[in-house]
Design a protein around this motif. Structure first.
Motif, PDB file in Angstrom:
ATOM      1  N   ASN A 183     127.784  32.906  35.700  1.00 17.93           N
ATOM      2  CA  ASN A 183     126.623  33.753  36.024  1.00 17.93           C
ATOM      3  C   ASN A 183     125.462  33.422  35.063  1.00 17.93           C
ATOM      4  O   ASN A 183     125.123  34.183  34.166  1.00 17.93           O
ATOM      5  CB  ASN A 183     127.010  35.232  35.954  1.00 17.93           C
ATOM      6  N   ALA A 184     124.857  32.254  35.299  1.00 14.81           N
ATOM      7  CA  ALA A 184     123.841  31.740  34.367  1.00 14.81           C
ATOM      8  C   ALA A 184     122.619  32.647  34.296  1.00 14.81           C
ATOM      9  O   ALA A 184     122.016  32.800  33.230  1.00 14.81           O
ATOM     10  CB  ALA A 184     123.442  30.331  34.778  1.00 14.81           C
ATOM     11  N   TYR A 199     124.297  45.682  34.902  1.00 14.27           N
ATOM     12  CA  TYR A 199     123.085  45.757  35.730  1.00 14.27           C
ATOM     13  C   TYR A 199     123.336  45.001  37.032  1.00 14.27           C
ATOM     14  O   TYR A 199     124.143  44.067  37.100  1.00 14.27           O
ATOM     15  CB  TYR A 199     121.850  45.192  35.007  1.00 14.27           C
ATOM     16  N   ALA A 250     114.983  41.964  36.113  1.00 12.26           N
ATOM     17  CA  ALA A 250     116.173  42.365  35.347  1.00 12.26           C
ATOM     18  C   ALA A 250     115.850  42.353  33.860  1.00 12.26           C
ATOM     19  O   ALA A 250     116.196  43.290  33.123  1.00 12.26           O
ATOM     20  CB  ALA A 250     117.354  41.455  35.663  1.00 12.26           C
ATOM     21  N   THR A 251     115.165  41.312  33.420  1.00  9.93           N
ATOM     22  CA  THR A 251     114.810  41.213  31.998  1.00  9.93           C
ATOM     23  C   THR A 251     113.953  42.402  31.582  1.00  9.93           C
ATOM     24  O   THR A 251     114.206  43.042  30.552  1.00  9.93           O
ATOM     25  CB  THR A 251     114.038  39.897  31.750  1.00  9.93           C
ATOM     26  N   PHE A 282     121.064  44.045  40.812  1.00 12.49           N
ATOM     27  CA  PHE A 282     119.816  44.151  41.584  1.00 12.49           C
ATOM     28  C   PHE A 282     120.015  43.632  42.997  1.00 12.49           C
ATOM     29  O   PHE A 282     120.847  42.751  43.243  1.00 12.49           O
ATOM     30  CB  PHE A 282     118.699  43.353  40.878  1.00 12.49           C
ATOM     31  N   LYS A 284     117.631  36.674  26.637  1.00 12.27           N
ATOM     32  CA  LYS A 284     116.207  37.012  26.487  1.00 12.27           C
ATOM     33  C   LYS A 284     116.026  38.411  25.896  1.00 12.27           C
ATOM     34  O   LYS A 284     115.003  38.702  25.298  1.00 12.27           O
ATOM     35  CB  LYS A 284     115.474  36.923  27.836  1.00 12.27           C
ATOM     36  N   TRP A 314     115.483  39.327  43.020  1.00 10.74           N
ATOM     37  CA  TRP A 314     115.865  38.352  41.987  1.00 10.74           C
ATOM     38  C   TRP A 314     114.738  37.360  41.715  1.00 10.74           C
ATOM     39  O   TRP A 314     113.874  37.117  42.573  1.00 10.74           O
ATOM     40  CB  TRP A 314     117.094  37.540  42.420  1.00 10.74           C
ATOM     41  N   GLY A 315     114.809  36.760  40.531  1.00 12.14           N
ATOM     42  CA  GLY A 315     113.945  35.630  40.204  1.00 12.14           C
ATOM     43  C   GLY A 315     112.500  35.999  39.897  1.00 12.14           C
ATOM     44  O   GLY A 315     111.618  35.153  39.944  1.00 12.14           O
ATOM     45  N   GLY A 360     111.817  38.162  37.096  1.00  8.85           N
ATOM     46  CA  GLY A 360     111.780  38.729  35.746  1.00  8.85           C
ATOM     47  C   GLY A 360     112.085  40.214  35.700  1.00  8.85           C
ATOM     48  O   GLY A 360     111.966  40.843  34.637  1.00  8.85           O
ATOM     49  N   ARG A 417     121.180  34.455  30.891  1.00  7.56           N
ATOM     50  CA  ARG A 417     119.793  34.256  30.463  1.00  7.56           C
ATOM     51  C   ARG A 417     119.113  35.609  30.220  1.00  7.56           C
ATOM     52  O   ARG A 417     118.391  35.776  29.230  1.00  7.56           O
ATOM     53  CB  ARG A 417     119.079  33.444  31.543  1.00  7.56           C
TER      54      ARG A 417
HETATM   55  C1  LIG Z   1     121.806  38.512  37.209  1.00  5.95           C
HETATM   56  C2  LIG Z   1     120.627  39.275  37.806  1.00  5.95           C
HETATM   57  C3  LIG Z   1     120.609  40.689  37.252  1.00  5.95           C
HETATM   58  C4  LIG Z   1     119.340  38.549  37.414  1.00  5.95           C
HETATM   59  O1  LIG Z   1     118.236  39.305  37.905  1.00  5.95           O
HETATM   60  P1  LIG Z   1     116.755  38.687  37.942  1.00  5.95           P
HETATM   61  O2  LIG Z   1     115.802  39.818  38.156  1.00  5.95           O
HETATM   62  O3  LIG Z   1     116.720  37.542  38.876  1.00  5.95           O
HETATM   63  O4  LIG Z   1     116.616  38.162  36.435  1.00  5.95           O
HETATM   64  P2  LIG Z   1     115.284  37.695  35.706  1.00  5.95           P
HETATM   65  O5  LIG Z   1     114.340  37.166  36.739  1.00  5.95           O
HETATM   66  O6  LIG Z   1     114.813  38.768  34.800  1.00  5.95           O
HETATM   67  O7  LIG Z   1     115.817  36.505  34.776  1.00  5.95           O
HETATM   68  C5  LIG Z   1     116.731  35.559  35.270  1.00  5.95           C
HETATM   69  C6  LIG Z   1     116.707  34.372  34.334  1.00  5.95           C
HETATM   70  O8  LIG Z   1     117.820  33.569  34.626  1.00  5.95           O
HETATM   71  C7  LIG Z   1     117.405  32.306  35.059  1.00  5.95           C
HETATM   72  N1  LIG Z   1     118.364  31.873  36.079  1.00  5.95           N
HETATM   73  C8  LIG Z   1     118.611  32.456  37.262  1.00  5.95           C
HETATM   74  N2  LIG Z   1     119.562  31.779  37.906  1.00  5.95           N
HETATM   75  C9  LIG Z   1     119.921  30.749  37.104  1.00  5.95           C
HETATM   76  C10 LIG Z   1     120.839  29.695  37.218  1.00  5.95           C
HETATM   77  N3  LIG Z   1     121.617  29.572  38.284  1.00  5.95           N
HETATM   78  N4  LIG Z   1     120.943  28.834  36.194  1.00  5.95           N
HETATM   79  C11 LIG Z   1     120.171  28.954  35.097  1.00  5.95           C
HETATM   80  N5  LIG Z   1     119.275  29.961  34.922  1.00  5.95           N
HETATM   81  C12 LIG Z   1     119.156  30.826  35.929  1.00  5.95           C
HETATM   82  C13 LIG Z   1     116.001  32.500  35.568  1.00  5.95           C
HETATM   83  O9  LIG Z   1     115.283  31.290  35.544  1.00  5.95           O
HETATM   84  C14 LIG Z   1     115.484  33.495  34.533  1.00  5.95           C
HETATM   85  O10 LIG Z   1     115.205  32.886  33.293  1.00  5.95           O
HETATM   86  P3  LIG Z   1     113.706  32.514  32.831  1.00  5.95           P
HETATM   87  O11 LIG Z   1     112.953  33.797  32.738  1.00  5.95           O
HETATM   88  O12 LIG Z   1     113.893  31.841  31.537  1.00  5.95           O
HETATM   89  O13 LIG Z   1     113.157  31.611  33.918  1.00  5.95           O
HETATM   90  C15 LIG Z   1     120.705  39.332  39.357  1.00  5.95           C
HETATM   91  O14 LIG Z   1     120.932  38.025  39.837  1.00  5.95           O
HETATM   92  C16 LIG Z   1     121.802  40.232  39.876  1.00  5.95           C
HETATM   93  O15 LIG Z   1     121.615  41.428  40.054  1.00  5.95           O
HETATM   94  N6  LIG Z   1     123.000  39.659  40.176  1.00  5.95           N
HETATM   95  C17 LIG Z   1     124.119  40.392  40.739  1.00  5.95           C
HETATM   96  C18 LIG Z   1     124.786  41.314  39.726  1.00  5.95           C
HETATM   97  C19 LIG Z   1     124.996  40.665  38.385  1.00  5.95           C
HETATM   98  O16 LIG Z   1     125.203  39.470  38.271  1.00  5.95           O
HETATM   99  N7  LIG Z   1     124.960  41.511  37.351  1.00  5.95           N
HETATM  100  C20 LIG Z   1     125.206  41.094  35.990  1.00  5.95           C
HETATM  101  C21 LIG Z   1     126.644  41.264  35.690  1.00  5.95           C
HETATM  102  S1  LIG Z   1     127.049  40.754  34.030  1.00  5.95           S
END
Ligand SMILES: CC(C)(COP(=O)(O)OP(=O)(O)OC[C@H]1O[C@@H](n2cnc3c(N)ncnc32)[C@H](O)[C@@H]1OP(=O)(O)O)[C@@H](O)C(=O)NCCC(=O)NCCS
Length: 151
Positions: free
Chosen positions: A115-116, A79, A91-92, A81, A124, A86-87, A89, A120
């Motif tokens: 990639n924390a 996935y 992606a979840t 985005f 989830k 981002w941030g 919810g 996560r």
């Molecule tokens: C990874 C990615 C999909 C997350 O998308 P998003 O819509 O921000 O994700 P969500 O908001 O649904 O959830 C992110 C969770 O991670 C947590 N989080 C985000 N960055 C964090 C960090 N640096 N350290 C700890 N937790 C982190 C958020 O708090 C959230 O958790 P919570 O609901 O318990 O608060 C997005 O950053 C992305 O597209 N990244 C680039 C591509 C990528 O990394 N793809 C995955 C490849 S495996």
């Protein structure tokens, strides 16, 4: 508000833009594809029924994409985005909807250790940590990864 639909050719310029973002690539441990490499990849992927791909539409805007593909004998989830989505919810929510659409199990997710946020999201959505692996990207950098599984 959030919908999944098949990826259309008109999505590709925006998905290319998202895939070029430096911070995203740092998180994934990738070297960005050139537009030509990206187009070539999608030419293969579009007609391939083993690759299940969905566009994520949020309030009428293309926020990112999801896919399920074959790698090393496993079905793997990916996935990606746009930064401004981002941030929130999203992606979840998108991964949950996608997993509800797809009955195959197990599904794996291979996520860079740094990639924390992605870790996560996977946790989830019910994925469990089952192992580790290492990859070397196009720049010759060694990327340490966690392997997650949804049973
Ligand atoms: C990874 C990615 C999909 C997350 O998308 P998003 O819509 O921000 O994700 P969500 O908001 O649904 O959830 C992110 C969770 O991670 C947590 N989080 C985000 N960055 C964090 C960090 N640096 N350290 C700890 N937790 C982190 C958020 O708090 C959230 O958790 P919570 O609901 O318990 O608060 C997005 O950053 C992305 O597209 N990244 C680039 C591509 C990528 O990394 N793809 C995955 C490849 S495996």
């Amino acid at each position: 508000l959030l919908k999944l639909r098949p990826v259309e050719p008109g999505d590709l310029p925006t998905l290319f833009e998202y895939s070029s973002d430096p911070e995203s690539n740092r998180l994934v441990g990738f070297v960005p594809r050139t537009r030509a490499e990206f187009d070539k990849r999608w030419e293969t992927v579009m007609p391939d029924s083993r690759v299940i791909k969905r566009a994520v539409v949020v309030g009428g805007e293309l926020a990112g994409d999801l896919c399920l593909f074959d790698r090393e004998g496993r079905r793997e989830l990916g996935y990606w985005f746009g930064r401004r989505f981002w941030g929130k919810g999203l992606a979840t929510e998108a991964v949950r909807l996608f997993l509800a659409e797809i009955s195959e199990r197990p599904i794996h997710a291979v996520i860079a250790k740094h990639n924390a946020g992605s870790r996560r999201v996977a946790e989830k959505c019910g994925f469990e940590l089952v192992g580790e692996t290492v990859d070397v990207n196009k720049a010759g950098e060694r990327i340490e990864l966690f392997v997650f599984e949804l049973r």
